[in-house]
Design a protein around this motif. Structure first.
Motif, PDB file in Angstrom:
ATOM      1  N   CYS A  27       0.857  -1.206   0.000  1.00 24.34           N
ATOM      2  CA  CYS A  27       0.000   0.000   0.000  1.00 24.34           C
ATOM      3  C   CYS A  27       0.889   1.252   0.000  1.00 24.34           C
ATOM      4  O   CYS A  27       2.092   1.164   0.160  1.00 24.34           O
ATOM      5  CB  CYS A  27      -0.839   0.054   1.270  1.00 24.34           C
ATOM      6  SG  CYS A  27      -1.629  -1.498   1.728  1.00 24.34           S
ATOM      7  N   HIS A  28       0.250   2.411  -0.146  1.00 26.49           N
ATOM      8  CA  HIS A  28       1.017   3.643   0.077  1.00 26.49           C
ATOM      9  C   HIS A  28       0.241   4.625   0.931  1.00 26.49           C
ATOM     10  O   HIS A  28      -0.992   4.692   0.864  1.00 26.49           O
ATOM     11  CB  HIS A  28       1.487   4.272  -1.237  1.00 26.49           C
ATOM     12  CG  HIS A  28       0.429   4.786  -2.148  1.00 26.49           C
ATOM     13  ND1 HIS A  28      -0.035   6.076  -2.091  1.00 26.49           N
ATOM     14  CD2 HIS A  28      -0.249   4.200  -3.157  1.00 26.49           C
ATOM     15  CE1 HIS A  28      -0.952   6.259  -3.049  1.00 26.49           C
ATOM     16  NE2 HIS A  28      -1.103   5.138  -3.705  1.00 26.49           N
ATOM     17  N   LEU A  29       0.987   5.378   1.737  1.00 24.23           N
ATOM     18  CA  LEU A  29       0.369   6.315   2.681  1.00 24.23           C
ATOM     19  C   LEU A  29       0.458   7.756   2.220  1.00 24.23           C
ATOM     20  O   LEU A  29      -0.176   8.634   2.789  1.00 24.23           O
ATOM     21  CB  LEU A  29       1.041   6.191   4.052  1.00 24.23           C
ATOM     22  CG  LEU A  29       0.683   4.904   4.798  1.00 24.23           C
ATOM     23  CD1 LEU A  29       1.549   4.762   6.029  1.00 24.23           C
ATOM     24  CD2 LEU A  29      -0.795   4.903   5.173  1.00 24.23           C
ATOM     25  N   GLN A  34      -9.854   6.936  -1.561  1.00 21.11           N
ATOM     26  CA  GLN A  34      -9.743   5.905  -2.594  1.00 21.11           C
ATOM     27  C   GLN A  34      -8.289   5.530  -2.873  1.00 21.11           C
ATOM     28  O   GLN A  34      -7.989   4.416  -3.278  1.00 21.11           O
ATOM     29  CB  GLN A  34     -10.374   6.399  -3.916  1.00 21.11           C
ATOM     30  CG  GLN A  34     -11.896   6.489  -3.885  1.00 21.11           C
ATOM     31  CD  GLN A  34     -12.487   6.596  -5.294  1.00 21.11           C
ATOM     32  OE1 GLN A  34     -11.798   6.906  -6.261  1.00 21.11           O
ATOM     33  NE2 GLN A  34     -13.784   6.349  -5.400  1.00 21.11           N
ATOM     34  N   ASP A  35      -7.398   6.519  -2.752  1.00 23.54           N
ATOM     35  CA  ASP A  35      -6.013   6.344  -3.206  1.00 23.54           C
ATOM     36  C   ASP A  35      -5.045   6.852  -2.183  1.00 23.54           C
ATOM     37  O   ASP A  35      -4.730   8.025  -2.169  1.00 23.54           O
ATOM     38  CB  ASP A  35      -5.830   7.071  -4.538  1.00 23.54           C
ATOM     39  CG  ASP A  35      -4.441   6.905  -5.122  1.00 23.54           C
ATOM     40  OD1 ASP A  35      -3.711   6.016  -4.676  1.00 23.54           O
ATOM     41  OD2 ASP A  35      -4.082   7.684  -6.038  1.00 23.54           O
ATOM     42  N   ASP A  36      -4.483   6.030  -1.296  1.00 22.67           N
ATOM     43  CA  ASP A  36      -4.691   4.604  -1.233  1.00 22.67           C
ATOM     44  C   ASP A  36      -4.951   4.180   0.207  1.00 22.67           C
ATOM     45  O   ASP A  36      -4.850   3.026   0.562  1.00 22.67           O
ATOM     46  CB  ASP A  36      -3.414   3.935  -1.802  1.00 22.67           C
ATOM     47  CG  ASP A  36      -3.468   2.418  -1.844  1.00 22.67           C
ATOM     48  OD1 ASP A  36      -4.510   1.872  -2.217  1.00 22.67           O
ATOM     49  OD2 ASP A  36      -2.481   1.788  -1.447  1.00 22.67           O
ATOM     50  N   LYS A  37      -5.310   5.226   1.038  1.00 25.09           N
ATOM     51  CA  LYS A  37      -5.526   4.924   2.449  1.00 25.09           C
ATOM     52  C   LYS A  37      -6.734   4.009   2.628  1.00 25.09           C
ATOM     53  O   LYS A  37      -6.692   3.062   3.422  1.00 25.09           O
ATOM     54  CB  LYS A  37      -5.712   6.229   3.235  1.00 25.09           C
ATOM     55  CG  LYS A  37      -4.423   7.059   3.322  1.00 25.09           C
ATOM     56  CD  LYS A  37      -4.636   8.423   3.981  1.00 25.09           C
ATOM     57  CE  LYS A  37      -3.285   9.123   4.191  1.00 25.09           C
ATOM     58  NZ  LYS A  37      -3.450  10.475   4.773  1.00 25.09           N
ATOM     59  N   ASP A  43       6.129   7.276  -0.977  1.00 25.50           N
ATOM     60  CA  ASP A  43       6.471   8.196  -2.072  1.00 25.50           C
ATOM     61  C   ASP A  43       5.923   7.649  -3.382  1.00 25.50           C
ATOM     62  O   ASP A  43       6.567   7.716  -4.409  1.00 25.50           O
ATOM     63  CB  ASP A  43       8.010   8.347  -2.125  1.00 25.50           C
ATOM     64  CG  ASP A  43       8.492   9.268  -3.239  1.00 25.50           C
ATOM     65  OD1 ASP A  43       7.848  10.308  -3.472  1.00 25.50           O
ATOM     66  OD2 ASP A  43       9.510   8.936  -3.876  1.00 25.50           O
ATOM     67  N   GLU A  44       4.696   7.090  -3.325  1.00 25.63           N
ATOM     68  CA  GLU A  44       4.136   6.472  -4.522  1.00 25.63           C
ATOM     69  C   GLU A  44       3.792   7.516  -5.564  1.00 25.63           C
ATOM     70  O   GLU A  44       3.938   7.294  -6.759  1.00 25.63           O
ATOM     71  CB  GLU A  44       2.890   5.661  -4.157  1.00 25.63           C
ATOM     72  CG  GLU A  44       2.484   4.624  -5.192  1.00 25.63           C
ATOM     73  CD  GLU A  44       1.599   5.200  -6.303  1.00 25.63           C
ATOM     74  OE1 GLU A  44       1.491   4.541  -7.360  1.00 25.63           O
ATOM     75  OE2 GLU A  44       1.005   6.292  -6.116  1.00 25.63           O
ATOM     76  N   GLU A  45       3.337   8.677  -5.104  1.00 32.56           N
ATOM     77  CA  GLU A  45       2.842   9.690  -6.044  1.00 32.56           C
ATOM     78  C   GLU A  45       3.976  10.408  -6.773  1.00 32.56           C
ATOM     79  O   GLU A  45       3.721  11.145  -7.720  1.00 32.56           O
ATOM     80  CB  GLU A  45       1.947  10.698  -5.323  1.00 32.56           C
ATOM     81  CG  GLU A  45       0.704  10.084  -4.654  1.00 32.56           C
ATOM     82  CD  GLU A  45      -0.282   9.487  -5.659  1.00 32.56           C
ATOM     83  OE1 GLU A  45      -0.097   9.642  -6.879  1.00 32.56           O
ATOM     84  OE2 GLU A  45      -1.250   8.832  -5.203  1.00 32.56           O
ATOM     85  N   ILE A  46       5.209  10.246  -6.327  1.00 35.14           N
ATOM     86  CA  ILE A  46       6.319  10.955  -6.974  1.00 35.14           C
ATOM     87  C   ILE A  46       7.314   9.961  -7.582  1.00 35.14           C
ATOM     88  O   ILE A  46       7.228   9.658  -8.762  1.00 35.14           O
ATOM     89  CB  ILE A  46       7.007  11.945  -6.000  1.00 35.14           C
ATOM     90  CG1 ILE A  46       5.936  12.722  -5.234  1.00 35.14           C
ATOM     91  CG2 ILE A  46       7.982  12.822  -6.759  1.00 35.14           C
ATOM     92  CD1 ILE A  46       5.867  14.191  -5.404  1.00 35.14           C
ATOM     93  N   PRO A  93      -3.389  -3.286  -3.253  1.00 32.28           N
ATOM     94  CA  PRO A  93      -4.767  -2.785  -3.336  1.00 32.28           C
ATOM     95  C   PRO A  93      -4.778  -1.326  -3.767  1.00 32.28           C
ATOM     96  O   PRO A  93      -5.168  -0.460  -3.016  1.00 32.28           O
ATOM     97  CB  PRO A  93      -5.293  -2.971  -1.911  1.00 32.28           C
ATOM     98  CG  PRO A  93      -4.093  -2.962  -1.042  1.00 32.28           C
ATOM     99  CD  PRO A  93      -2.883  -3.251  -1.882  1.00 32.28           C
ATOM    100  N   ASP A  94      -4.342  -1.039  -4.996  1.00 31.16           N
ATOM    101  CA  ASP A  94      -4.170   0.355  -5.407  1.00 31.16           C
ATOM    102  C   ASP A  94      -4.616   0.556  -6.850  1.00 31.16           C
ATOM    103  O   ASP A  94      -4.020   1.323  -7.597  1.00 31.16           O
ATOM    104  CB  ASP A  94      -2.695   0.753  -5.231  1.00 31.16           C
ATOM    105  CG  ASP A  94      -2.485   2.261  -5.345  1.00 31.16           C
ATOM    106  OD1 ASP A  94      -3.462   3.015  -5.173  1.00 31.16           O
ATOM    107  OD2 ASP A  94      -1.349   2.671  -5.622  1.00 31.16           O
ATOM    108  N   ALA A  95      -5.669  -0.167  -7.264  1.00 33.97           N
ATOM    109  CA  ALA A  95      -6.159  -0.038  -8.641  1.00 33.97           C
ATOM    110  C   ALA A  95      -7.621  -0.481  -8.639  1.00 33.97           C
ATOM    111  O   ALA A  95      -8.344  -0.228  -7.678  1.00 33.97           O
ATOM    112  CB  ALA A  95      -5.306  -0.876  -9.593  1.00 33.97           C
TER     113      ALA A  95
END
Ligand SMILES: [Zn+2]
Length: 444
Positions: free
Chosen positions: A82-84, A115-118, A149-152, A173-175
């Motif tokens: 996951c990503h926070l 929704q993304d991604d908490k 740092d998923e968004e960057i 779980p990110d899609a």
């Protein structure tokens, strides 16, 4: 199907999601122990606290790059990746609720990260908690891994992969449901060549979007307009500049867009005698599958997409920015080699920027088959098929890992948008799917 998730589990998950949404966690300047800003570190700390309260063992990277929470025993690790971090809230005036509160209104939970991604991360966590409460024993360790740092640039999950044990299999779980078993390789690079005195343009755009505007304010505008007219390319103009128009789409869908930068370059190539422009005007043209340059490049995951988003020409240099989504079975080094050779006659050199290896777990693997079976049983959607994506999730950074949910095909998409929200009935359905999937995969 028998239900695993109780009403108590649902309420507990909503409470936890409110807590974690209430910790703003978008990228900010680094601080001590917080490489992506204090907010993201605080969210990681809070998530570790939530996991400990549920009975998980946790480990938090002292430098703040990642954390994980584990339950079960055994040699093998099943990962839930996951990503926070989130994107920022954007224009606050467009939100009906506080993006950093976690508010339930009209049976949906609002907030940045819902929704993304908490949200999906919490849904999977409480699905495992429900199984724990019902006395299931896991035949391997289930490890929730949290990137920051998923968004960057994915620097958090990269650090995990450098320092920690690899997983044996897992989900991200990110899609969207059902299962994404293939994500194309993603190569971002530059083509760099000599400069010129003849013209100066600076069209800078993001790698991952097809540009829908290209402004030209240099010399010989009448000739440029004539060239645009000849091709039937749309533009507007006044006495200072020409604006070529196109249609923006995500780079992974580049062949469906209309690239304004390419259209302008094609017209400029007819007016100015300059080798690097010939690459676009005489070879690449408008084909965003890159087939004029590289031939047809495709496999079961689809065709190559080749987006040229930026073009800068000045006295010193020419620079194009490219985003290629490479089919999963194609050898990327070969492809880059070929491209380097093809651009050389135009005095252009290939320059690497960033690469994400593809994700590919065969459709007939036990992992994909099991996840598909559970998804069909829980939703009744017997026609569902495993999916291919040009997008990118953390699943591709791990062994034998696929993207699985958390959004249902019917869930409205609010990712990265104002009023991000997750309808509770969808969230609870997702929890149920995760609980059954992890029961199938991780209990005897
Ligand atoms: Zn995400």
């Amino acid at each position: 199907m028998t239900k695993i998730i109780t009403e108590h589990d649902q309420q507990a998950a909503v409470k936890a999601l409110e807590r974690i949404i209430a910790v703003p966690s978008y990228n900010a300047p680094a601080a001590d122990g917080a490489p992506f800003g204090q907010g993201i570190r605080n969210a990681l700390d809070e998530m570790m606290k939530i996991c400990e309260e549920l009975g998980f063992k946790t480990y938090e990277d002292p430098d703040g790059y990642y954390g994980y929470a584990e339950v079960g025993s055994g040699e093998k690790i099943f990962g839930v990746i996951c990503h926070l971090d989130t994107v920022p809230a954007g224009d606050l005036a467009k939100w009906d609720q506080d993006p950093f509160k976690g508010t339930v209104v009209n049976d949906a939970i609002y907030g940045r990260g819902a929704q993304d991604d908490k949200g999906p991360g919490i849904a999977a966590l409480f699905a495992v908690k429900a199984l724990m409460d019902q006395g299931y024993h896991f035949n391997q360790r289930i490890r929730f891994i949290y990137g920051t740092d998923e968004e960057i640039l994915w620097r958090g999950i990269d650090e995990y992969n450098k320092k920690e044990s690899p997983i044996d299999s897992g989900i991200s779980p990110d899609a969207e449901f059902p299962v994404t078993y293939a994500e194309k390789g993603l190569q971002q690079s530059y083509l760099v060549g000599p400069g010129t005195d003849q013209l100066k343009i600076s069209l800078k755009n993001a790698f991952n979007a097809v540009p829908d505007q290209a402004v030209y304010d240099g010399p010989r505008q009448d000739e440029v307009k004539a060239a645009l007219d000849k091709h039937g390319f749309e533009y507007t103009s006044d006495d200072k500049q020409i604006t070529v128009l196109g249609k923006a789409v995500h780079a992974m869908l580049a062949p469906q867009g209309t690239n304004a930068v390419l259209r302008l370059a094609i017209a400029l190539d007819e007016v100015f005698d300059f080798k690097p422009l010939d690459f676009i005007g005489k070879l690449f043209k408008e084909d965003a599958t890159g087939s004029n340059v590289l031939g047809e490049v495709k496999d079961e995951s689809g065709q190559l997409t080749f987006n040229i988003s930026s073009l800068e020409i000045n006295k010193q240099e020419t620079r194009m920015q490219i985003d290629m989504r490479i089919p999963v079975t194609i050898d990327r080094d070969d492809l880059v080699d070929q491209l380097s050779k093809k651009v050389a006659p135009y005095e252009l050199k290939y320059e690497h920027y960033d690469y994400l290896a593809p994700l590919y777990v065969p459709k007939d693997s036990a992992l994909v088959q099991t996840l598909m079976k559970v998804y069909k049983e829980e939703t009744g959607d017997q026609d569902a098929q495993p999916q291919i994506s040009g997008g990118a999730t953390f699943a591709r950074t791990m062994n034998n890992c696929v993207a699985f949910g958390g959004m249902l095909p019917t869930t409205p998409d609010y990712m990265h948008q104002a009023n991000e929200q997750w309808p509770l009935k969808d969230m609870f359905k997702t929890m149920e799917i995760y609980a059954h999937a992890i029961k199938e995969l991780c209990t005897d």
